[in-house]
Enzyme design. Structure first.
Site, PDB file in Angstrom:
ATOM      1  N   LYS A 151      -1.846  -1.941 -27.093  1.00 27.46           N
ATOM      2  CA  LYS A 151      -0.934  -1.189 -26.232  1.00 27.46           C
ATOM      3  C   LYS A 151      -0.276  -0.065 -27.034  1.00 27.46           C
ATOM      4  CE  LYS A 151      -1.392  -3.446 -22.335  1.00 27.46           C
ATOM      5  NZ  LYS A 151      -2.153  -2.777 -21.241  1.00 27.46           N
ATOM      6  N   ASP A 193      -4.862   1.369 -24.896  1.00 30.52           N
ATOM      7  CA  ASP A 193      -4.410   1.558 -23.517  1.00 30.52           C
ATOM      8  C   ASP A 193      -3.007   2.159 -23.517  1.00 30.52           C
ATOM      9  OD1 ASP A 193      -3.926   1.475 -20.833  1.00 30.52           O
ATOM     10  OD2 ASP A 193      -4.140  -0.696 -20.613  1.00 30.52           O
ATOM     11  N   GLU A 211      -8.026   4.036 -22.757  1.00 30.05           N
ATOM     12  CA  GLU A 211      -7.754   3.577 -21.391  1.00 30.05           C
ATOM     13  C   GLU A 211      -6.534   4.300 -20.813  1.00 30.05           C
ATOM     14  OE1 GLU A 211      -8.350  -0.522 -20.663  1.00 30.05           O
ATOM     15  OE2 GLU A 211      -6.996  -0.604 -18.931  1.00 30.05           O
ATOM     16  N   ASP A 252      -7.759   3.075 -15.200  1.00 31.73           N
ATOM     17  CA  ASP A 252      -7.151   1.852 -14.653  1.00 31.73           C
ATOM     18  C   ASP A 252      -6.180   2.196 -13.520  1.00 31.73           C
ATOM     19  OD1 ASP A 252      -5.748  -0.482 -14.149  1.00 31.73           O
ATOM     20  OD2 ASP A 252      -5.318  -0.957 -16.234  1.00 31.73           O
ATOM     21  N   LYS A 271      -8.446  -4.398 -10.956  1.00 34.23           N
ATOM     22  CA  LYS A 271      -7.425  -5.440 -10.839  1.00 34.23           C
ATOM     23  C   LYS A 271      -7.378  -5.895  -9.379  1.00 34.23           C
ATOM     24  CE  LYS A 271      -4.236  -4.303 -14.612  1.00 34.23           C
ATOM     25  NZ  LYS A 271      -4.671  -3.127 -15.365  1.00 34.23           N
TER      26      LYS A 271
HETATM   27 MG    MG Z   1      -4.940  -0.886 -18.452  1.00 35.02          MG
END
Ligand code: MG
Length: 366
Positions: A164, A192, A217, A240, A264
């Protein structure tokens, strides 16, 4: 078969590691909603919707429960095994709000599997694999902390990681360099940013990482900003947050905006919509991370079933959310071992909610 009752439960999912940290966000627990749908044939189904806090997507936990209270009365008497009819009905009653519909749709798939006597992955097309490859998140932290977290996850058997980043581009350059230096040839890493870089920051970071074995990402907030970054890097791109529906996946494929998407279930609006996007990605040659916006054993079971039923070459990785949580809300969740998970072969999702943990329902519609 007819829906006779919809019961809604609220449960907090505390994070085992103390917090889950991305971009400028940090949460010690997530607020999850479990839906139990009962039918006149004695078959019940479970679904779960857990937004990643109220500041990640246009979705929030109280909204899940409020939305279900709005939809629920008009779903009584409907056949939960007619999944497209159920979804059409929900879309007629409530425009948008896919995160509200996801738990209901998931519970209907559980019922459809139980009614047919087969696991949900059979209904989603069949299982292509004995086990589902996982990734784990490396929380935002100092470069040394992130390297140490990778080493810990490696010792647990994981080979794929998502670090992250996104709160500080200069620090992100150093974080990525440190973690890439630690990475083995057999391991896979994505950085990401969860929409948090401006394009000039994203370009500095991706330029610094050229030649590294790294996926990028969702660098920026909008699709167009991400496309600009994409056009200036050779690093493989995962989109995403901006991949919310089939039309934007088609646009992204036409623009060459991404190599993979992060699918997701909650963001798409349930397994029915996720199946459509999965099938579209397969036709367009786009790989998929298959996961959800968080959840316990129920949401993770749905992830596992969809991942089992995604053709070879198109499933990139999935997330074992129930492994991050300090509470177990159902028996029969996917079994995790050596960086992989396996869905139950039981009928439906294969999970049995623990009502001792869920407590009393906060909404009952009957
Ligand atoms: Mg993501």
């Amino acid at each position: 078969m007819e829906i006779t009752r919809i019961s809604v439960y609220q449960v907090d999912l505390p994070i085992k590691a103390g917090a889950y940290k991305w971009a400028d966000q940090s949460f010690a627990a997530f607020d999850s909603t479990v839906v139990i749908i009962d039918t006149d044939e004695g078959i019940s189904g479970a679904g779960e919707s857990c937004p990643l806090g109220p500041s990640y997507l246009p979705a929030y936990s109280e909204g899940v429960r409020t939305g279900i209270a709005v939809l629920g009365p008009d779903l009584l008497g409907e056949d939960p095994t007619q999944l497209d009819v159920i979804n059409h009905r929900m879309d007629t009653l409530l425009k948008g709000h896919p995160y509200v519909k996801s738990a209901i749709d998931m519970a209907c798939w559980d019922i459809a599997g139980k009614a047919a006597g087969v696991p949900v992955h059979n209904l989603l097309g069949g299982s292509f694999r004995d086990e589902v490859r996982l990734f784990r998140v490396i929380n935002r932290g100092s470069p040394d902390e992130m390297v140490a977290e990778l080493q810990q996850l490696r010792s647990e058997g994981y080979l794929q990681y998502q670090m992250k980043v996104g709160d500080d581009a200069d620090l992100d350059v150093r974080r990525i360099a440190a973690v890439c230096d630690e990475l083995l040839d057999t391991e896979t890493l994505a950085a990401d940013a969860n929409t948090s870089w401006k394009t000039h920051e994203a370009l500095r970071v991706v330029n610094s990482a050229e030649g590294r074995p790294l996926y990028i990402e969702q660098p920026c907030a909008t699709y167009d900003e991400c496309l600009r970054v994409r056009q200036h890097t050779n690093l493989p791109m995962i989109l995403d947050e901006s991949m919310t529906s089939p039309d934007v996946v088609i646009r992204g494929a036409a623009d060459g905006a991404m190599d993979l998407i992060n699918l997701k279930i909650n963001k798409a609006g349930g397994l029915t919509r996720s199946r459509q996007i999965r099938d579209l990605c397969v036709q367009l040659g786009i790989g998929m991370t298959i996961e959800d916006t968080w959840g316990g054993e129920i949401a993770t079971a749905a992830i596992a079933h969809l991942a089992h039923a995604t053709p070879p070459g198109f499933h990139f990785q999935s997330s074992p959310f129930h492994e991050y949580n300090d509470v177990t809300i159902a028996d029969g969740g996917p079994v995790v071992s050596a960086g992989h998970m396996r869905a139950s072969d039981g009928a439906g999702l294969g999970v049995t909610p623990d009502f001792g943990v869920l407590g009393a329902p906060v909404v009952v519609i009957s």
